[in-house]
Motif scaffolding. Sequence first.
Motif, mmCIF file in Angstrom:
data_model
loop_
_atom_site.group_PDB
_atom_site.id
_atom_site.type_symbol
_atom_site.label_atom_id
_atom_site.label_comp_id
_atom_site.label_asym_id
_atom_site.label_seq_id
_atom_site.Cartn_x
_atom_site.Cartn_y
_atom_site.Cartn_z
ATOM 1 N N GLY A 39 -46.702 33.812 67.951
ATOM 2 C CA GLY A 39 -46.802 34.738 66.831
ATOM 3 C C GLY A 39 -46.148 34.198 65.578
ATOM 4 O O GLY A 39 -46.690 34.317 64.469
ATOM 5 N N LEU A 40 -44.977 33.576 65.735
ATOM 6 C CA LEU A 40 -44.272 33.025 64.571
ATOM 7 C C LEU A 40 -45.059 31.890 63.946
ATOM 8 O O LEU A 40 -45.169 31.790 62.708
ATOM 9 N N GLY A 41 -45.620 31.016 64.782
ATOM 10 C CA GLY A 41 -46.409 29.910 64.253
ATOM 11 C C GLY A 41 -47.608 30.392 63.451
ATOM 12 O O GLY A 41 -47.919 29.852 62.382
ATOM 13 N N VAL A 42 -48.281 31.419 63.954
ATOM 14 C CA VAL A 42 -49.428 31.975 63.234
ATOM 15 C C VAL A 42 -48.982 32.602 61.918
ATOM 16 O O VAL A 42 -49.621 32.421 60.873
ATOM 17 N N ALA A 43 -47.876 33.355 61.963
ATOM 18 C CA ALA A 43 -47.380 33.993 60.740
ATOM 19 C C ALA A 43 -47.026 32.957 59.685
ATOM 20 O O ALA A 43 -47.366 33.111 58.495
ATOM 21 N N ALA A 85 -48.213 29.911 59.394
ATOM 22 C CA ALA A 85 -49.443 29.267 58.914
ATOM 23 C C ALA A 85 -50.141 30.109 57.855
ATOM 24 O O ALA A 85 -50.743 29.572 56.916
ATOM 25 N N PHE A 86 -50.051 31.447 57.985
ATOM 26 C CA PHE A 86 -50.752 32.330 57.056
ATOM 27 C C PHE A 86 -49.876 32.816 55.904
ATOM 28 O O PHE A 86 -50.334 33.647 55.107
ATOM 29 N N GLY A 116 -55.669 28.575 69.046
ATOM 30 C CA GLY A 116 -56.977 28.157 68.563
ATOM 31 C C GLY A 116 -57.760 29.314 67.989
ATOM 32 O O GLY A 116 -58.446 29.175 66.963
ATOM 33 N N TRP A 117 -57.667 30.477 68.637
ATOM 34 C CA TRP A 117 -58.344 31.671 68.121
ATOM 35 C C TRP A 117 -57.738 32.114 66.792
ATOM 36 O O TRP A 117 -58.453 32.380 65.812
ATOM 37 N N ALA A 118 -56.421 32.176 66.744
ATOM 38 C CA ALA A 118 -55.748 32.718 65.554
ATOM 39 C C ALA A 118 -55.834 31.775 64.359
ATOM 40 O O ALA A 118 -55.866 32.230 63.208
ATOM 41 N N LEU A 119 -55.838 30.461 64.612
ATOM 42 C CA LEU A 119 -55.821 29.486 63.524
ATOM 43 C C LEU A 119 -57.205 28.918 63.229
ATOM 44 O O LEU A 119 -57.335 27.986 62.439
ATOM 45 N N HIS A 120 -58.228 29.472 63.852
ATOM 46 C CA HIS A 120 -59.600 29.053 63.566
ATOM 47 C C HIS A 120 -59.928 29.392 62.113
ATOM 48 O O HIS A 120 -59.566 30.462 61.610
ATOM 49 N N ALA A 139 -57.426 23.129 58.292
ATOM 50 C CA ALA A 139 -58.583 23.654 57.561
ATOM 51 C C ALA A 139 -58.341 25.077 57.091
ATOM 52 O O ALA A 139 -58.743 25.451 55.981
ATOM 53 N N SER A 140 -57.673 25.871 57.913
ATOM 54 C CA SER A 140 -57.386 27.257 57.519
ATOM 55 C C SER A 140 -56.452 27.300 56.322
ATOM 56 O O SER A 140 -56.670 28.060 55.369
ATOM 57 N N VAL A 141 -55.396 26.495 56.368
ATOM 58 C CA VAL A 141 -54.438 26.479 55.252
ATOM 59 C C VAL A 141 -55.119 26.007 53.971
ATOM 60 O O VAL A 141 -54.851 26.524 52.878
ATOM 61 N N ARG A 142 -56.007 25.032 54.089
ATOM 62 C CA ARG A 142 -56.736 24.550 52.910
ATOM 63 C C ARG A 142 -57.683 25.610 52.358
ATOM 64 O O ARG A 142 -58.010 25.597 51.160
ATOM 65 N N ARG A 143 -58.123 26.527 53.205
ATOM 66 C CA ARG A 143 -59.052 27.580 52.784
ATOM 67 C C ARG A 143 -58.336 28.714 52.062
ATOM 68 O O ARG A 143 -58.920 29.387 51.208
ATOM 69 N N MET A 144 -57.071 28.961 52.370
ATOM 70 C CA MET A 144 -56.382 30.148 51.872
ATOM 71 C C MET A 144 -56.296 30.253 50.351
ATOM 72 O O MET A 144 -56.408 31.359 49.810
#
Length: 426
Positions: free
Chosen positions: A15-19, A21-22, A126-130, A365-370
């Motif tokens: 959860g922390l890693g996903v938070a 990243a976003f 993988g699901w959360a960071l897709h 890729a997700s971070v680059r999209r934000m």
Amino acid sequence: MPDRARTALVAALVGLGVAVAFLPTLRAGFVWDDNTFALAQGGRHLAAALQGDLVAGASPADGPSGYWRPLPVATFLLAHRIAPGAVAQHAAGVLLHALAAALLFLLLLRRLGEGSRLAAAIAALGWALHPASVEPVAWISGRYDLLAGLLAIAVLALPFRPGPRHAAALGLLFLGGLLSKEGFVVLAPVVVVDDRAAGRASRACIPRWVAIALAVVAWLGLRALLGIGSVSPASPASFPVHYLAAVTIYLLRAAWPWPLTVSHPFVVTAWDVSAGAAAVLGLVALGLRARKLATPVALVVAGMVPVALAAGRLGQAPDRYLYLPSIGLAWLLAAGLQALRLHRPAAGRAALGAAALLVAAGAVASVRRMPDWISDDALFGAALRVDPQDPHGALHLGLAAARDGRLDEALRTLERGRAGSPASPR
């Protein structure tokens, strides 16, 4: 360290890693529908939307939509009361998504066994960071999909216990999902499949099924009491074709999410329909052959029903629609990695390593999209980079140019969008 403490630590780290990243989404503002519907009238629409049509109250010219989603609206209202502005809204989205990822890890670990901790963590991340998950998190108006996905995981993660107390908890979670998004109703057959796949006695499951049925009845009754109309679908005759095409489109996007854009026209081809039929038959055969995989298979197959209905009606196949059915795909991934690790350890280790690298690539890729979600100009400018004739981007940037007095540029942009999508209502 005891297994329970280790599991809690890994779930917290997921959860922390996903938070983390976003976190860049906290810099984003209100974009697109955020101002028109989610936060219309400076937030004054939110209280009315708790008991009325989501769209008609905010924008009467658009008319009723049949959307009644009071639970996400309540989170909009709460965040708005805590701190007006976009930061609190985005923080709520990040927290909900991180919680969903941690809960998905726990669900997968429970279903696959204690030895599956690494496979479960990789699949949940993988699901959360897709990259497709960026849209429902970074876009405030994607909260409906976000909450529906979280509550779907919660329904399946709720430990089975016979008796009315467990049934009541399940019913309340299910009602919360229905109050988040209409398509959540398809989770009812998923729960039934889950019970049958687990070999639970029908007598023990009946209270669960009754609780879900009561939740659906209560939801329909509340909609009728408040005068909420139904959502108008596309022609029922077109549903099979739309469904099979949607399966193909979203399975391919799960494997290869590019291009990243807010505009994915829903174009149906004969190849999409044929490939979708093969994919559905393959998934159903997999679920019938391996009972432990029946639940994730049902989650994918049933989860694509509202996706097909919405895509067929709107002519668009946005990334956020993948959020709920991709939970089933993550489950299948975790099960596959774990099975390979158990039966062919060397190949399993290689597969886990490759999957971890793919998760890292998806996170990048997700971070680059934000940053595309910082403003309307950034969002629709990115859409036009993917497709210079994109109707969303052409409409927004064309009108912006007109407001700035650049009428020739505005006309060229709008005409380009109309030429590229002559059937688009925009």
